[in-house]
Design a protein around this motif. Structure first.
Motif, PDB file in Angstrom:
ATOM      1  N   ASP A  35       0.844  -1.194   0.000  1.00 15.31           N
ATOM      2  CA  ASP A  35       0.000   0.000   0.000  1.00 15.31           C
ATOM      3  C   ASP A  35       0.886   1.254   0.000  1.00 15.31           C
ATOM      4  O   ASP A  35       2.114   1.156  -0.075  1.00 15.31           O
ATOM      5  CB  ASP A  35      -0.964  -0.007   1.184  1.00 15.31           C
ATOM      6  CG  ASP A  35      -0.263  -0.062   2.542  1.00 15.31           C
ATOM      7  OD1 ASP A  35       0.931   0.309   2.633  1.00 15.31           O
ATOM      8  OD2 ASP A  35      -0.914  -0.469   3.521  1.00 15.31           O
ATOM      9  N   SER A  36       0.262   2.407   0.101  1.00 16.78           N
ATOM     10  CA  SER A  36       1.031   3.658   0.001  1.00 16.78           C
ATOM     11  C   SER A  36       2.028   3.803   1.155  1.00 16.78           C
ATOM     12  O   SER A  36       3.138   4.310   0.950  1.00 16.78           O
ATOM     13  CB  SER A  36       0.093   4.859  -0.051  1.00 16.78           C
ATOM     14  OG  SER A  36      -0.750   4.882   1.082  1.00 16.78           O
ATOM     15  N   LYS A  39       4.965   1.686   0.316  1.00 12.60           N
ATOM     16  CA  LYS A  39       5.780   2.345  -0.709  1.00 12.60           C
ATOM     17  C   LYS A  39       6.725   3.370  -0.088  1.00 12.60           C
ATOM     18  O   LYS A  39       7.895   3.448  -0.454  1.00 12.60           O
ATOM     19  CB  LYS A  39       4.897   3.054  -1.746  1.00 12.60           C
ATOM     20  CG  LYS A  39       4.365   2.192  -2.837  1.00 12.60           C
ATOM     21  CD  LYS A  39       3.684   3.076  -3.873  1.00 12.60           C
ATOM     22  CE  LYS A  39       2.919   2.293  -4.888  1.00 12.60           C
ATOM     23  NZ  LYS A  39       2.287   3.164  -5.892  1.00 12.60           N
ATOM     24  N   LEU A  59       6.695   8.211  -6.540  1.00  6.57           N
ATOM     25  CA  LEU A  59       6.132   7.070  -5.815  1.00  6.57           C
ATOM     26  C   LEU A  59       4.794   6.622  -6.383  1.00  6.57           C
ATOM     27  O   LEU A  59       4.517   5.429  -6.440  1.00  6.57           O
ATOM     28  CB  LEU A  59       5.985   7.392  -4.324  1.00  6.57           C
ATOM     29  CG  LEU A  59       7.273   7.558  -3.540  1.00  6.57           C
ATOM     30  CD1 LEU A  59       6.966   7.884  -2.073  1.00  6.57           C
ATOM     31  CD2 LEU A  59       8.145   6.334  -3.643  1.00  6.57           C
ATOM     32  N   GLY A  60       3.972   7.549  -6.803  1.00  5.57           N
ATOM     33  CA  GLY A  60       2.659   7.206  -7.330  1.00  5.57           C
ATOM     34  C   GLY A  60       2.702   6.409  -8.612  1.00  5.57           C
ATOM     35  O   GLY A  60       1.773   5.666  -8.922  1.00  5.57           O
TER      36      GLY A  60
END
Length: 89
Positions: A35-36, A39, A59-60
């Motif tokens: 998940d974010s 990351k 990152l996205g």
């Protein structure tokens, strides 16, 4: 598989507490349940391991292990060319 790929895979495997040999460059973050927050944590580990700075906006766009490896390869190459620890793309 090159050293950068092996090190990135090891970092991701450690972060998710799974065997490194179960991860390939084609493995997606969705398959690994990354998940974010994962990351962000992985990016910190990668930055420290390679002495690079990953741009926050990058990152996205990371969707797979291969994306991470290619990004690290580009940042390491840029660092070696410029002698800097920060690169933008």
């Amino acid at each position: 598989m090159n050293e950068i790929a092996q090190r990135c895979i090891a970092i991701i495997a450690k972060a998710k507490n799974i065997p490194a040999d179960s991860i390939t460059l084609d493995t997606t973050f969705e398959e690994l349940n990354i998940d974010s927050l994962d990351k962000i944590n992985i990016s910190f580990e990668v930055e420290e391991a390679f002495d690079i700075a990953i741009p926050d906006n990058a990152l996205g766009s990371l969707k797979s292990v291969g994306d991470v490896v290619r990004g690290v390869e580009q940042l390491v190459a840029a660092k070696e060319t410029s002698g800097s620890t920060t690169a933008t793309s």
